[in-house]
Design a protein around this motif. Structure first.
Motif, mmCIF file in Angstrom:
data_model
loop_
_atom_site.group_PDB
_atom_site.id
_atom_site.type_symbol
_atom_site.label_atom_id
_atom_site.label_comp_id
_atom_site.label_asym_id
_atom_site.label_seq_id
_atom_site.Cartn_x
_atom_site.Cartn_y
_atom_site.Cartn_z
ATOM 1 N N LEU A 144 0.867 -1.089 0.109
ATOM 2 C CA LEU A 144 -0.061 -0.082 0.072
ATOM 3 C C LEU A 144 0.949 1.145 -0.077
ATOM 4 O O LEU A 144 1.927 1.327 0.672
ATOM 5 C CB LEU A 144 -0.838 -0.046 1.304
ATOM 6 C CG LEU A 144 -1.658 1.103 1.303
ATOM 7 C CD1 LEU A 144 -2.918 1.095 0.255
ATOM 8 C CD2 LEU A 144 -2.526 1.520 2.544
ATOM 9 N N TYR A 145 0.559 2.276 -0.912
ATOM 10 C CA TYR A 145 1.377 3.296 -0.923
ATOM 11 C C TYR A 145 0.632 4.645 -0.730
ATOM 12 O O TYR A 145 -0.667 4.634 -0.712
ATOM 13 C CB TYR A 145 2.032 3.562 -2.532
ATOM 14 C CG TYR A 145 2.792 2.523 -2.968
ATOM 15 C CD1 TYR A 145 4.102 2.640 -2.950
ATOM 16 C CD2 TYR A 145 2.332 1.151 -3.613
ATOM 17 C CE1 TYR A 145 5.167 1.628 -3.318
ATOM 18 C CE2 TYR A 145 3.315 0.146 -3.873
ATOM 19 C CZ TYR A 145 4.482 0.542 -3.961
ATOM 20 O OH TYR A 145 5.447 -0.372 -4.303
ATOM 21 N N ARG A 146 1.258 5.823 -0.296
ATOM 22 C CA ARG A 146 0.810 6.899 0.094
ATOM 23 C C ARG A 146 1.369 7.925 -0.699
ATOM 24 O O ARG A 146 2.743 7.894 -0.725
ATOM 25 C CB ARG A 146 1.039 7.139 1.577
ATOM 26 C CG ARG A 146 0.359 8.554 2.014
ATOM 27 C CD ARG A 146 0.921 8.798 3.603
ATOM 28 N NE ARG A 146 0.568 9.956 4.090
ATOM 29 C CZ ARG A 146 -0.533 10.478 4.738
ATOM 30 N NH1 ARG A 146 -1.546 9.372 4.897
ATOM 31 N NH2 ARG A 146 -0.768 11.618 5.204
ATOM 32 N N SER A 147 0.587 9.230 -0.992
ATOM 33 C CA SER A 147 1.231 10.234 -1.755
ATOM 34 C C SER A 147 0.738 11.372 -1.028
ATOM 35 O O SER A 147 -0.737 11.310 -0.628
ATOM 36 C CB SER A 147 0.611 10.406 -3.071
ATOM 37 O OG SER A 147 0.876 11.493 -3.867
ATOM 38 N N GLU A 148 1.377 12.463 -0.947
ATOM 39 C CA GLU A 148 1.103 13.511 -0.249
ATOM 40 C C GLU A 148 1.139 14.834 -0.874
ATOM 41 O O GLU A 148 1.061 16.010 -0.569
ATOM 42 C CB GLU A 148 2.062 13.760 0.961
ATOM 43 C CG GLU A 148 1.691 12.679 1.967
ATOM 44 C CD GLU A 148 2.499 13.084 3.215
ATOM 45 O OE1 GLU A 148 3.340 14.111 3.469
ATOM 46 O OE2 GLU A 148 2.453 12.023 4.337
ATOM 47 N N ASP A 149 1.363 14.661 -2.466
ATOM 48 C CA ASP A 149 1.511 15.520 -3.335
ATOM 49 C C ASP A 149 0.403 15.253 -4.434
ATOM 50 O O ASP A 149 0.801 15.756 -5.676
ATOM 51 C CB ASP A 149 2.949 15.832 -3.793
ATOM 52 C CG ASP A 149 3.501 14.377 -4.804
ATOM 53 O OD1 ASP A 149 2.662 13.682 -4.559
ATOM 54 O OD2 ASP A 149 4.618 14.470 -4.857
ATOM 55 N N GLY A 150 -0.836 14.775 -4.042
ATOM 56 C CA GLY A 150 -1.446 14.794 -5.081
ATOM 57 C C GLY A 150 -1.350 13.596 -6.212
ATOM 58 O O GLY A 150 -1.806 13.807 -7.585
ATOM 59 N N GLY A 151 -0.545 12.726 -5.873
ATOM 60 C CA GLY A 151 -0.238 11.595 -6.842
ATOM 61 C C GLY A 151 0.873 11.761 -7.595
ATOM 62 O O GLY A 151 1.261 10.836 -8.524
ATOM 63 N N GLY A 152 1.511 12.763 -7.445
ATOM 64 C CA GLY A 152 2.962 12.982 -8.099
ATOM 65 C C GLY A 152 4.215 12.159 -7.799
ATOM 66 O O GLY A 152 4.954 11.534 -8.477
ATOM 67 N N THR A 153 4.016 11.889 -6.414
ATOM 68 C CA THR A 153 4.945 10.664 -5.875
ATOM 69 C C THR A 153 4.454 9.868 -5.086
ATOM 70 O O THR A 153 3.477 10.325 -4.152
ATOM 71 C CB THR A 153 6.360 11.365 -5.352
ATOM 72 O OG1 THR A 153 5.955 12.225 -4.184
ATOM 73 C CG2 THR A 153 7.124 12.434 -6.323
ATOM 74 N N TRP A 154 4.985 8.445 -4.588
ATOM 75 C CA TRP A 154 4.341 7.761 -3.985
ATOM 76 C C TRP A 154 5.430 6.965 -2.854
ATOM 77 O O TRP A 154 6.542 6.614 -3.307
ATOM 78 C CB TRP A 154 3.749 6.662 -4.616
ATOM 79 C CG TRP A 154 2.703 6.991 -5.592
ATOM 80 C CD1 TRP A 154 2.484 7.686 -6.926
ATOM 81 C CD2 TRP A 154 1.189 7.035 -5.001
ATOM 82 N NE1 TRP A 154 1.269 8.197 -7.243
ATOM 83 C CE2 TRP A 154 0.457 7.688 -6.320
ATOM 84 C CE3 TRP A 154 0.664 6.959 -3.850
ATOM 85 C CZ2 TRP A 154 -1.001 8.090 -6.077
ATOM 86 C CZ3 TRP A 154 -1.103 6.814 -4.035
ATOM 87 C CH2 TRP A 154 -1.544 7.468 -5.061
ATOM 88 N N THR A 155 5.011 6.835 -1.577
ATOM 89 C CA THR A 155 5.945 6.144 -0.670
ATOM 90 C C THR A 155 5.295 4.997 -0.246
ATOM 91 O O THR A 155 3.895 5.029 0.173
ATOM 92 C CB THR A 155 6.146 7.125 0.518
ATOM 93 O OG1 THR A 155 6.820 8.239 -0.024
ATOM 94 C CG2 THR A 155 7.332 6.569 1.570
ATOM 95 N N PRO A 156 5.879 3.799 0.014
ATOM 96 C CA PRO A 156 5.382 2.839 0.573
ATOM 97 C C PRO A 156 4.985 2.816 1.973
ATOM 98 O O PRO A 156 5.874 3.335 2.866
ATOM 99 C CB PRO A 156 6.169 1.380 0.294
ATOM 100 C CG PRO A 156 7.432 2.131 -0.003
ATOM 101 C CD PRO A 156 7.133 3.465 -0.797
ATOM 102 N N THR A 157 4.020 2.308 2.569
ATOM 103 C CA THR A 157 3.492 2.202 3.825
ATOM 104 C C THR A 157 4.262 1.132 4.417
ATOM 105 O O THR A 157 4.874 0.228 3.903
ATOM 106 C CB THR A 157 1.941 2.366 4.186
ATOM 107 O OG1 THR A 157 1.527 1.002 3.709
ATOM 108 C CG2 THR A 157 1.397 3.464 3.414
#
Length: 427
Positions: A144-157
């Motif tokens: 599961l990934y999280r983005s904090e810039d509107g889908g520009g970049t993603w970080t795995p949880t």
């Protein structure tokens, strides 16, 4: 024509056992399959379409077309869309994540998921920049990934498993509460986080003979109330799909509705007291926890979305004579919004964008297919900035993505056997 459910279910049973998304390609019957409003701008509306997407900027009075070729999604039709308040669009296709930063004129494929299948996309209920994405490719470690810039970049949880993740949902009343559904073989799981993905609790569900578990919705009023869908074989050996309900935060589920019709989606009223379930042919409603009952309309090609006290539902131009309708009495009566014959033309985009270039050339053929008598060919400059080139999604893999029965042939067969048609729809 009565739906031939037994025949098509046997086809779907073989696909479901493979634990892979079903591929849909554009072409064939023209139907809508989802409805999305732009955050904070309910006049801006977007509908998933078997030949791309449809767009309205005036609360549904006029609609224009974005062709599948311009979106570049290949044989995997987007299952869900999110339209951000600032104007960008995101779409999860089952293999790729598509992103448009110019309100649908140009599309690109989000990098980093070339070797994974993007199976779920969920937006934070109040923060327009925060999203969650699940991957679900069999025989690999998914996350599961999280983005904090509107889908520009993603970080795995912290959630990573050698299992297929089928969906992610955020509790509207508690954004810290996340749910993910998944399976490994015939073992079905629900994963829950109470701290926005930092830590997770895993619950295996004792659903004997079940497969393809997928979370559908979380109650806007109660974060512990969750709905899911699961497939299983009925007594006659024909697969069935059931809606399950949990009142304890995903620990246990109880049956709420069982149908031999394919489930499309589920939505819940803001107060949590009314629930709607859409199948490919019908719409069902449960009020105050009572049993689900079938509504009189739509009769074919249903989908359902509830927002701001208004219910929107997909229909079929070929059987209801409307493709989208709205209701202010929870689905008892409907006001038609538009039919496919009323599409005005191509989404108005700047010259040189993929929509203006690719869709304008294809519009005359679609207009003839839909029976549009007079329409603006579209494709003109809408005043949005010029954008870059459209990206190509990763090549689909597996039998579900292959040409023939795994791709558009299956979707066409579904349409022919399941959706009630009038004779003029086939002309």
């Amino acid at each position: 024509m009565r739906p031939m459910r037994i025949t098509i279910w046997h086809l779907l049973a073989g696909l479901g056992a493979l634990s892979a998304p079903v591929a849909h390609a554009h072409g064939g019957f023209a139907e809508t399959h989802s409805f999305t409003q732009r955050r904070g701008h309910p006049e801006d509306q977007w509908m998933g379409f078997t030949q791309g997407a449809l767009l309205s900027r005036d609360s549904g009075r006029t609609w224009r077309w974005v062709c599948a070729e311009a979106m570049g999604y290949g044989s995997w039709m987007p299952e869900s869309f999110v339209w951000r308040a600032e104007g960008s669009l995101l779409a999860a296709t089952g293999t790729a994540l598509l992103h448009s930063r110019d309100e649908g004129c140009t599309w690109s494929t989000a990098p980093g998921f070339e070797d994974a299948w993007v199976t779920g996309l969920a937006a934070h209920p109040t923060d327009d920049a925060v999203f969650y994405l699940s991957t679900g490719r069999p025989s690999m470690v998914n996350a599961l990934y999280r983005s904090e810039d509107g889908g520009g970049t993603w970080t795995p949880t912290a959630l990573r498993r050698e299992a297929v993740f089928s969906a992610v949902r955020v509790a509207p009343s508690d954004p810290q509460r996340l749910y993910v559904s998944g399976w490994k073989g015939y073992a079905q799981y629900v994963f829950r986080s109470d701290d926005a993905g930092e830590t997770w609790t895993e619950w295996p569900l004792p659903l004997e003979g079940a497969y393809d578990l997928k979370l559908l919705a979380v109650s806007p009023a109660r974060p512990d109330v969750v709905w899911a869908r699961v497939s299983s074989l009925g007594a006659s050996g024909v697969p069935r799909q059931s809606v399950l309900r949990s009142e304890d935060g995903g620990r246990t589920f109880a049956p709420a509705l069982e149908q031999d019709d394919l489930l499309v989606n589920l939505d819940v009223s803001e107060d949590g007291r009314t629930v709607w379930v859409a199948t490919y042919n019908h719409l069902f409603r449960s009020q105050e926890g009572e049993a689900f009952t079938r509504l009189s309309e739509p009769n074919g090609n249903a989908c359902v979305t509830h927002s701001g006290g208004v219910l929107h539902a997909c229909g079929s131009t070929w059987s209801n004579d409307w493709e989208l309708a709205r209701s202010t009495d929870e689905g008892t009566t409907w006001t038609p919004v538009f039919s496919l014959r009323e599409i005005q033309g191509v989404h108005q985009c700047p010259s040189g964008t993929p929509v203006q270039t690719l869709c304008s050339a294809r519009w005359p053929q679609l207009a003839e297919q839909l029976g549009v008598s007079s329409a603006n060919p579209g494709g003109g400059d809408a005043g949005v900035p010029d954008a870059g080139t459209v990206g190509n999604p990763p090549k689909s893999e597996g039998c579900g993505a292959a040409p023939g029965i795994g791709g558009w042939a299956l979707w066409s067969l579904l349409a022919m056997l399941w959706r009630r048609r009038t004779a003029h729809a086939l002309k």
